[in-house]
Design a protein around this motif. Structure first.
Motif, short mmCIF file in Angstrom:
data_model
loop_
_atom_site.label_atom_id
_atom_site.label_comp_id
_atom_site.label_asym_id
_atom_site.label_seq_id
_atom_site.Cartn_x
_atom_site.Cartn_y
_atom_site.Cartn_z
N LYS A 38 32.19 52.60 48.25
CA LYS A 38 31.59 51.90 47.11
C LYS A 38 32.53 50.81 46.59
CE LYS A 38 27.60 53.76 46.52
NZ LYS A 38 26.39 52.96 46.71
N TRP A 39 33.85 51.07 46.59
CA TRP A 39 34.81 50.07 46.15
C TRP A 39 34.79 48.87 47.11
CZ3 TRP A 39 36.87 48.60 41.91
CH2 TRP A 39 37.99 47.79 41.89
N ALA A 40 34.75 49.14 48.40
CA ALA A 40 34.67 48.07 49.40
C ALA A 40 33.38 47.27 49.22
CB ALA A 40 34.75 48.65 50.81
N GLU A 41 32.28 47.96 48.91
CA GLU A 41 31.01 47.27 48.68
C GLU A 41 31.13 46.33 47.48
OE1 GLU A 41 26.53 48.52 47.38
OE2 GLU A 41 27.55 49.83 48.80
N PHE A 42 31.77 46.79 46.39
CA PHE A 42 31.96 45.94 45.22
C PHE A 42 32.83 44.72 45.56
CE2 PHE A 42 35.01 44.78 41.88
CZ PHE A 42 34.14 44.12 41.03
N LEU A 43 33.89 44.92 46.32
CA LEU A 43 34.83 43.84 46.62
C LEU A 43 34.30 42.81 47.62
CD1 LEU A 43 38.23 45.73 46.89
CD2 LEU A 43 37.47 44.25 45.04
N PHE A 44 33.59 43.27 48.63
CA PHE A 44 33.31 42.40 49.76
C PHE A 44 31.85 42.05 50.01
CE2 PHE A 44 37.23 44.79 50.84
CZ PHE A 44 38.11 43.74 50.75
N TYR A 45 30.92 42.83 49.50
CA TYR A 45 29.52 42.57 49.80
C TYR A 45 28.89 41.71 48.71
CZ TYR A 45 29.70 46.02 53.51
OH TYR A 45 30.01 46.70 54.66
N ARG A 46 28.38 40.57 49.11
CA ARG A 46 27.74 39.65 48.17
C ARG A 46 26.41 39.17 48.75
NH1 ARG A 46 30.57 41.81 45.12
NH2 ARG A 46 32.40 40.99 44.10
N ASP A 47 25.54 38.71 47.86
CA ASP A 47 24.29 38.12 48.30
C ASP A 47 24.56 36.81 49.03
OD1 ASP A 47 22.78 40.16 47.19
OD2 ASP A 47 22.49 39.08 45.29
N ASN A 48 23.67 36.44 49.91
CA ASN A 48 23.78 35.19 50.63
C ASN A 48 22.37 34.61 50.80
OD1 ASN A 48 24.82 33.06 52.07
ND2 ASN A 48 24.97 34.18 53.99
N PRO A 49 21.73 34.26 49.66
CA PRO A 49 20.32 33.83 49.74
C PRO A 49 20.17 32.39 50.21
CG PRO A 49 21.07 33.63 47.51
CD PRO A 49 22.21 34.25 48.29
N LYS A 50 19.00 32.10 50.64
CA LYS A 50 18.61 30.73 50.96
C LYS A 50 17.92 30.19 49.71
CE LYS A 50 16.99 29.55 55.15
NZ LYS A 50 16.03 29.45 56.27
N GLY A 51 18.46 29.13 49.12
CA GLY A 51 17.90 28.57 47.90
C GLY A 51 18.91 28.58 46.76
N ASP A 52 18.42 28.63 45.54
CA ASP A 52 19.28 28.58 44.36
C ASP A 52 20.15 29.84 44.27
OD1 ASP A 52 18.07 26.21 43.80
OD2 ASP A 52 16.91 26.94 42.11
N PHE A 53 21.44 29.64 43.98
CA PHE A 53 22.40 30.73 43.96
C PHE A 53 23.44 30.47 42.87
CE2 PHE A 53 26.14 32.87 46.12
CZ PHE A 53 25.66 34.16 45.93
N ALA A 54 23.72 31.48 42.05
CA ALA A 54 24.72 31.34 40.98
C ALA A 54 26.11 31.62 41.56
CB ALA A 54 24.41 32.30 39.84
N GLU A 55 27.02 30.67 41.34
CA GLU A 55 28.37 30.76 41.91
C GLU A 55 29.43 30.49 40.86
OE1 GLU A 55 27.30 28.74 46.18
OE2 GLU A 55 27.81 27.42 44.52
N ARG A 56 30.66 30.92 41.16
CA ARG A 56 31.82 30.63 40.31
C ARG A 56 32.59 29.49 40.94
NH1 ARG A 56 35.51 35.16 40.03
NH2 ARG A 56 36.28 34.08 38.23
N TRP A 57 33.07 28.58 40.11
CA TRP A 57 33.88 27.47 40.57
C TRP A 57 35.05 27.29 39.60
CZ3 TRP A 57 33.04 24.19 44.81
CH2 TRP A 57 31.88 24.45 45.52
N VAL A 58 36.15 26.73 40.09
CA VAL A 58 37.30 26.42 39.25
C VAL A 58 37.63 24.94 39.42
CG1 VAL A 58 39.01 27.09 41.00
CG2 VAL A 58 39.64 27.11 38.58
N HIS A 59 37.92 24.30 38.30
CA HIS A 59 38.31 22.88 38.33
C HIS A 59 39.83 22.82 38.44
CE1 HIS A 59 37.84 18.63 36.40
NE2 HIS A 59 38.32 18.61 37.63
N ASN A 60 40.33 23.12 39.63
CA ASN A 60 41.78 23.21 39.81
C ASN A 60 42.48 21.85 39.83
OD1 ASN A 60 40.84 22.50 42.34
ND2 ASN A 60 41.34 24.45 43.28
N GLY A 61 41.76 20.76 39.97
CA GLY A 61 42.37 19.44 39.92
C GLY A 61 42.19 18.76 38.58
N GLY A 62 41.77 19.52 37.58
CA GLY A 62 41.53 18.96 36.25
C GLY A 62 41.92 19.95 35.17
N CYS A 63 40.93 20.47 34.46
CA CYS A 63 41.18 21.34 33.31
C CYS A 63 41.61 22.76 33.72
CB CYS A 63 39.93 21.42 32.43
SG CYS A 63 38.49 22.18 33.24
N ARG A 64 41.45 23.12 35.00
CA ARG A 64 41.83 24.42 35.56
C ARG A 64 41.01 25.58 34.98
NH1 ARG A 64 46.37 24.02 38.61
NH2 ARG A 64 46.78 26.22 38.43
#
Length: 96
Positions: A38-64
Motif C-alpha cells: 500500500k505504501w508503494a502504491e501511494f508513492l508510485f502509482y498515479r493516474d495517467n488519463p488522456k485529456g485534462d489532468f491536474a498536475e503540480r509544477w514549481v517555478h524554479n527559475g522564478g519565485c520558486r
C-alpha cells in the motif's frame, strides 16, 4: 517556446518550470499502518488519463513556489493554473 502562467509571477517561458506529478494526492492518515504494498502504491502509482489532468509544477527559475495546473495531456495545452492548496477549478472537458 511555450508560456506557462505562474499564478504568482504571470506568464513565463516553460524552461523556468519543473514538473511535480499528479496534484491533489492526499497523504495517508496513518502511513505507519500501511503495508509495504500500500505504501508503494501511494508513492508510485498515479493516474495517467488522456485529456485534462491536474498536475503540480514549481517555478524554479522564478519565485520558486509550487502551484497546480490543469493541462490537456493530448494537446499539452494548459487550461488553468492556481495556487497550491486551492481547489481544482472547473474547466470544460477532460477525464479527471
Amino acid at each position: 517556446m511555450m508560456l506557462i502562467d505562474c499564478p504568482y509571477c504571470g506568464p513565463r517561458n516553460e524552461t523556468e518550470f519543473g514538473y511535480g506529478g499528479e496534484a491533489h494526492v492526499a497523504y495517508p492518515e496513518d502511513p505507519y499502518a500501511l503495508s509495504d504494498a500500500k505504501w508503494a502504491e501511494f508513492l508510485f502509482y498515479r493516474d495517467n488519463p488522456k485529456g485534462d489532468f491536474a498536475e503540480r509544477w514549481v517555478h524554479n527559475g522564478g519565485c520558486r513556489k509550487w502551484f497546480n495546473a490543469v493541462r490537456d495531456t493530448i494537446t499539452y495545452q494548459f487550461k488553468a493554473t492556481y495556487p497550491a492548496g486551492s481547489p481544482r477549478p472547473n474547466v470544460s472537458g477532460g477525464s479527471q
